[in-house]
Scaffold this motif. Structure first.
Motif, PDB file in Angstrom:
ATOM      1  N   THR A 189       1.135  -1.029   0.226  1.00 32.75           N
ATOM      2  CA  THR A 189       0.219   0.004  -0.256  1.00 32.75           C
ATOM      3  C   THR A 189       0.775   1.570   0.147  1.00 32.75           C
ATOM      4  O   THR A 189       0.149   2.348  -0.656  1.00 32.75           O
ATOM      5  CB  THR A 189      -1.260  -0.224   2.140  1.00 32.75           C
ATOM      6  N   ALA A 190       2.382   1.390   0.995  1.00 35.70           N
ATOM      7  CA  ALA A 190       3.036   2.364   0.843  1.00 35.70           C
ATOM      8  C   ALA A 190       3.099   2.460  -0.563  1.00 35.70           C
ATOM      9  O   ALA A 190       3.605   3.747  -0.918  1.00 35.70           O
ATOM     10  CB  ALA A 190       3.981   2.469   1.555  1.00 35.70           C
ATOM     11  N   TYR A 191       3.578   1.986  -1.540  1.00 33.56           N
ATOM     12  CA  TYR A 191       4.641   1.860  -2.789  1.00 33.56           C
ATOM     13  C   TYR A 191       3.275   2.006  -3.798  1.00 33.56           C
ATOM     14  O   TYR A 191       3.062   3.592  -4.751  1.00 33.56           O
ATOM     15  CB  TYR A 191       4.181   0.240  -2.902  1.00 33.56           C
ATOM     16  N   MET A 192       1.783   1.573  -3.407  1.00 36.43           N
ATOM     17  CA  MET A 192       0.282   2.192  -4.360  1.00 36.43           C
ATOM     18  C   MET A 192       0.037   3.482  -3.971  1.00 36.43           C
ATOM     19  O   MET A 192       0.022   4.635  -5.123  1.00 36.43           O
ATOM     20  CB  MET A 192      -0.234   1.276  -4.218  1.00 36.43           C
ATOM     21  N   PHE A 193       0.728   4.103  -2.256  1.00 31.15           N
ATOM     22  CA  PHE A 193       0.283   5.782  -1.924  1.00 31.15           C
ATOM     23  C   PHE A 193       1.437   6.112  -3.093  1.00 31.15           C
ATOM     24  O   PHE A 193       0.764   7.343  -3.600  1.00 31.15           O
ATOM     25  CB  PHE A 193       0.348   5.335  -0.583  1.00 31.15           C
ATOM     26  N   GLY A 194       2.513   5.830  -3.218  1.00 37.72           N
ATOM     27  CA  GLY A 194       3.906   6.982  -4.060  1.00 37.72           C
ATOM     28  C   GLY A 194       2.959   6.644  -5.359  1.00 37.72           C
ATOM     29  O   GLY A 194       3.948   7.996  -5.985  1.00 37.72           O
ATOM     30  N   THR A 195       2.739   6.092  -6.051  1.00 36.30           N
ATOM     31  CA  THR A 195       2.159   6.519  -7.274  1.00 36.30           C
ATOM     32  C   THR A 195       0.888   6.965  -7.546  1.00 36.30           C
ATOM     33  O   THR A 195       0.142   6.702  -8.521  1.00 36.30           O
ATOM     34  CB  THR A 195       2.512   5.154  -8.353  1.00 36.30           C
ATOM     35  N   ALA A 196      -0.017   7.084  -6.305  1.00 31.88           N
ATOM     36  CA  ALA A 196      -1.270   7.955  -6.415  1.00 31.88           C
ATOM     37  C   ALA A 196      -1.557   8.867  -7.231  1.00 31.88           C
ATOM     38  O   ALA A 196      -0.509   9.423  -7.037  1.00 31.88           O
ATOM     39  CB  ALA A 196      -2.310   7.646  -5.200  1.00 31.88           C
ATOM     40  N   ALA A 197      -2.102   9.054  -8.252  1.00 30.90           N
ATOM     41  CA  ALA A 197      -2.326  10.298  -8.241  1.00 30.90           C
ATOM     42  C   ALA A 197      -4.103  11.108  -8.715  1.00 30.90           C
ATOM     43  O   ALA A 197      -3.881  12.538  -8.633  1.00 30.90           O
ATOM     44  CB  ALA A 197      -2.562  10.055 -10.524  1.00 30.90           C
ATOM     45  N   THR A 198      -4.544  10.603  -8.095  1.00 32.01           N
ATOM     46  CA  THR A 198      -6.015  11.029  -8.168  1.00 32.01           C
ATOM     47  C   THR A 198      -6.161  11.766  -6.150  1.00 32.01           C
ATOM     48  O   THR A 198      -5.391  10.913  -5.308  1.00 32.01           O
ATOM     49  CB  THR A 198      -7.250  10.549  -8.339  1.00 32.01           C
ATOM     50  N   TRP A 199      -7.096  12.651  -5.841  1.00 32.12           N
ATOM     51  CA  TRP A 199      -7.187  12.129  -4.332  1.00 32.12           C
ATOM     52  C   TRP A 199      -7.923  10.787  -3.923  1.00 32.12           C
ATOM     53  O   TRP A 199      -7.625  10.501  -2.756  1.00 32.12           O
ATOM     54  CB  TRP A 199      -8.591  13.126  -4.256  1.00 32.12           C
ATOM     55  N   ASN A 200      -8.805  10.263  -5.012  1.00 34.10           N
ATOM     56  CA  ASN A 200      -9.330   9.586  -4.166  1.00 34.10           C
ATOM     57  C   ASN A 200      -8.471   8.229  -4.399  1.00 34.10           C
ATOM     58  O   ASN A 200      -8.190   7.178  -2.920  1.00 34.10           O
ATOM     59  CB  ASN A 200     -10.740   8.508  -4.978  1.00 34.10           C
ATOM     60  N   GLU A 201      -7.398   7.964  -4.703  1.00 31.34           N
ATOM     61  CA  GLU A 201      -6.429   7.269  -4.879  1.00 31.34           C
ATOM     62  C   GLU A 201      -5.423   6.957  -3.412  1.00 31.34           C
ATOM     63  O   GLU A 201      -4.936   6.276  -3.057  1.00 31.34           O
ATOM     64  CB  GLU A 201      -5.119   6.905  -6.128  1.00 31.34           C
ATOM     65  N   PRO A 252      13.514  10.705   9.126  1.00 30.02           N
ATOM     66  CA  PRO A 252      13.051  12.418   8.428  1.00 30.02           C
ATOM     67  C   PRO A 252      13.798  12.988   8.027  1.00 30.02           C
ATOM     68  O   PRO A 252      13.694  13.664   6.825  1.00 30.02           O
ATOM     69  CB  PRO A 252      12.856  13.448   9.766  1.00 30.02           C
ATOM     70  N   LEU A 253      15.279  12.718   8.671  1.00 31.49           N
ATOM     71  CA  LEU A 253      16.670  13.259   7.051  1.00 31.49           C
ATOM     72  C   LEU A 253      16.869  12.520   6.401  1.00 31.49           C
ATOM     73  O   LEU A 253      16.987  13.364   5.473  1.00 31.49           O
ATOM     74  CB  LEU A 253      17.739  12.853   8.796  1.00 31.49           C
ATOM     75  N   VAL A 254      16.537  11.401   6.289  1.00 30.37           N
ATOM     76  CA  VAL A 254      16.564  10.603   4.949  1.00 30.37           C
ATOM     77  C   VAL A 254      15.614  10.700   3.702  1.00 30.37           C
ATOM     78  O   VAL A 254      16.059  11.069   2.981  1.00 30.37           O
ATOM     79  CB  VAL A 254      16.348   8.389   5.499  1.00 30.37           C
ATOM     80  N   VAL A 255      14.149  11.122   4.311  1.00 31.78           N
ATOM     81  CA  VAL A 255      13.134  11.687   3.923  1.00 31.78           C
ATOM     82  C   VAL A 255      13.422  13.000   2.755  1.00 31.78           C
ATOM     83  O   VAL A 255      13.004  13.524   2.286  1.00 31.78           O
ATOM     84  CB  VAL A 255      11.905  11.647   4.466  1.00 31.78           C
ATOM     85  N   GLY A 279      11.552  17.468  -4.941  1.00 28.70           N
ATOM     86  CA  GLY A 279      11.323  17.839  -6.025  1.00 28.70           C
ATOM     87  C   GLY A 279       9.669  16.883  -5.923  1.00 28.70           C
ATOM     88  O   GLY A 279       9.699  14.913  -5.695  1.00 28.70           O
ATOM     89  N   PRO A 280       8.397  17.159  -6.399  1.00 31.66           N
ATOM     90  CA  PRO A 280       7.598  16.330  -6.793  1.00 31.66           C
ATOM     91  C   PRO A 280       7.489  14.730  -6.973  1.00 31.66           C
ATOM     92  O   PRO A 280       7.237  14.317  -6.956  1.00 31.66           O
ATOM     93  CB  PRO A 280       6.370  17.336  -7.276  1.00 31.66           C
ATOM     94  N   ASP A 281       8.961  14.812  -8.054  1.00 28.44           N
ATOM     95  CA  ASP A 281       9.034  14.295  -8.889  1.00 28.44           C
ATOM     96  C   ASP A 281       9.788  12.668  -7.965  1.00 28.44           C
ATOM     97  O   ASP A 281       9.008  11.427  -8.770  1.00 28.44           O
ATOM     98  CB  ASP A 281      10.068  14.328 -10.138  1.00 28.44           C
ATOM     99  N   LYS A 282       9.849  13.384  -6.954  1.00 30.28           N
ATOM    100  CA  LYS A 282      10.732  11.757  -5.449  1.00 30.28           C
ATOM    101  C   LYS A 282       9.924  11.870  -5.136  1.00 30.28           C
ATOM    102  O   LYS A 282      10.011  10.583  -4.398  1.00 30.28           O
ATOM    103  CB  LYS A 282      11.639  12.692  -5.038  1.00 30.28           C
ATOM    104  N   PHE A 283       8.572  11.984  -4.755  1.00 32.30           N
ATOM    105  CA  PHE A 283       7.753  11.092  -4.305  1.00 32.30           C
ATOM    106  C   PHE A 283       7.026   9.628  -4.216  1.00 32.30           C
ATOM    107  O   PHE A 283       6.983   8.834  -2.731  1.00 32.30           O
ATOM    108  CB  PHE A 283       6.314  12.220  -4.785  1.00 32.30           C
ATOM    109  N   SER A 284       7.251   9.556  -5.821  1.00 30.01           N
ATOM    110  CA  SER A 284       7.377   8.242  -5.782  1.00 30.01           C
ATOM    111  C   SER A 284       8.466   7.661  -4.825  1.00 30.01           C
ATOM    112  O   SER A 284       8.234   6.081  -4.058  1.00 30.01           O
ATOM    113  CB  SER A 284       6.959   7.318  -7.341  1.00 30.01           C
ATOM    114  N   LEU A 285       9.810   7.845  -5.060  1.00 28.36           N
ATOM    115  CA  LEU A 285      10.876   7.238  -4.357  1.00 28.36           C
ATOM    116  C   LEU A 285      11.032   6.828  -3.320  1.00 28.36           C
ATOM    117  O   LEU A 285      11.286   6.255  -2.493  1.00 28.36           O
ATOM    118  CB  LEU A 285      11.424   8.088  -5.390  1.00 28.36           C
TER     119      LEU A 285
END
Length: 446
Positions: free
Chosen positions: A331-343, A394-397, A403-409
């Motif tokens: 679910t963490a992986y899917m959260f990182g790739t979610a595009a819509t608010w519902n997802e 928190p330091l690692v994150v 940038g926004p493109d790193k959210f999924s990473l």
């Protein structure tokens, strides 16, 4: 003839157990409430005291340092001095520390008070879970510990409500004063919570343990067991259980397994939840949306705990913990790739459901792996090592999220960590379902 601890662990689950659970859970909920209140107070202090982001982060880190020190020392002391004394002392320390935060006159004074609060909070948890484990009937022990941990979610909700109602109208100081309630609760706890019978036996006080268990039996309508014989009296422990012993012979594999588990679970929790509102905003969502999402995510924790409680005594510790961690990873992986608010809402709530369920399972599992003389020490040191993960996350994150493109990473990284610690439990862990604590005392082996 059944031993004193066998009588205790074979008792039917009844009102006496639920009352003990409720008393300890109140202290646990205030632990969570204090942690939550700080997150709501800090933005206010940032404006009033003109604090930088680095200073705000250091306030949170100071609390985690205190938790690590408190968990290690309190666990060791509880194996030497008794569960009840140390539990009361840690409640008193964090209650007084929280109240003192309301009197903080500067950034530096708040740092000192947050360390004191962290010390009490970190120390209370391993002692509370050890005491509850030692009084829970064997067949219901997993359920009772997960339900104890579920009070964390209610404490967070209380923090949100108090902060919403109190801080805007009455100021941030009053929120801390409300969080000092454990100072009063200590007196009720002292009169109504007994010392651990397992601990008394290890200290050679078998007659006192027998009388204590008799009082529990009578309250549950069970005939009092036969008094112990002189030959049954155990030799009292002569020394404090040391950290070094956790890495010797029968304890080595257990300690490695638990330290990896604790580090990974705490790392994922603090890395995800401390950064979540910021990550969502940086990914393009509004502040209002991010706070609304966090509220739903907090509510999703409650059924996560209850589901874990329902499964842990039916299918076992190892499969339940591993399943929750793997599902949290997915679910963490899917959260990182979610595009819509519902997802985001769906995957985020599921991630919270499984992550906090895993927390409850971890608290169940840890004290079951160690014998009485090492139970609080082993739990405390595992918790202390886990706090290091909480400090680093928190330091690692922050370093990864450029940038926004790193959210999924970032969330792919958390998925990898969660899968690794699930495999760790499957390979190094041992099953403890329906295993009495007395059997653990007798075997002391992997």
């Amino acid at each position: 003839m059944a031993s004193v601890t066998q009588r205790l662990e074979n008792l039917p689950l009844g009102k006496w157990h639920w009352r003990l659970l409720g008393i300890i859970a109140v202290g646990w909920a205030f632990d969570a409430m204090d942690t939550g209140i700080v997150s709501f107070v800090l933005p206010k202090l940032m404006a009033i005291w003109q604090l930088s982001s680095a200073q705000i982060g250091f306030i949170g880190s100071m609390g985690l340092v205190g938790m690590a020190v408190g968990a290690a020392l309190a666990g060791t002391l509880a194996d030497y001095m008794g569960r009840k004394k140390v539990l009361a002392a840690t409640l008193l320390i964090y209650g007084l520390g929280t109240g003192a935060c309301g009197f903080a006159w500067s950034y530096e004074s708040l740092l000192v008070f947050r360390f004191i609060v962290g010390f009490g909070l970190g120390g209370q948890v391993p002692v509370a879970v050890t005491l509850m484990s030692e009084y829970s009937p064997t067949k219901y022990r997993g359920r009772m510990i997960v339900l104890l941990e579920s009070s964390w979610a209610f404490g967070w909700l209380a923090a949100a409500i108090i902060s919403y109602l109190v801080i805007p109208k009455y100021g941030w100081q009053l929120a801390f004063y409300v969080g000092a309630f454990p100072v009063i609760w200590v007196f009720y706890l002292w009169w109504h919570v007994p010392e651990s019978a397992h601990y008394l036996i290890k200290k050679g006080q078998l007659q006192q343990a027998h009388e204590l268990v008799c009082s529990v039996e009578r309250s549950l309508g069970v005939p009092c067991g036969e008094p112990p014989q002189e030959s049954d009296v155990a030799a009292p422990a002569k020394s404090v259980f040391s950290l070094a012993k956790l890495f010797t012979g029968p304890y080595l594999k257990k300690t490695i397994c638990l330290w990896i588990l604790w580090f990974g679970v705490v790392f994922s929790y603090y890395g995800i939840f401390m950064w979540l509102p910021t990550l969502l905003v940086k990914a393009g969502h509004s502040m209002v949306q991010s706070f609304e999402f966090v509220l739903w995510m907090t509510l999703a924790q409650i059924p996560g705990y209850f589901t874990a409680a329902a499964l842990v005594d039916k299918i076992g510790r190892k499969p339940t913990i591993s399943a929750f961690l793997i599902l949290c990873a997915g679910t963490a992986y899917m959260f990182g790739t979610a595009a819509t608010w519902n997802e985001i809402l769906i995957w985020g709530c599921l991630m919270s459901f499984f992550n906090l369920g895993a927390w409850g399972l971890m608290y169940t599992y840890t004290p079951e792996l160690y014998p009485t003389e090492a139970r609080a020490s082993g739990t405390g040191w595992a918790g202390a090592f886990g706090r290091i993960g909480g400090m680093l996350a928190p330091l690692v994150v922050g370093a990864m999220f450029t940038g926004p493109d790193k959210f999924s990473l970032v969330f792919a990284m958390f998925a990898g960590v969660l899968i690794f610690i699930a495999l760790n439990v499957l390979v190094l862990g041992e099953e403890t379902m329906n295993k009495s604590l007395e059997a653990t005392d007798q075997s002391k082996s992997c």
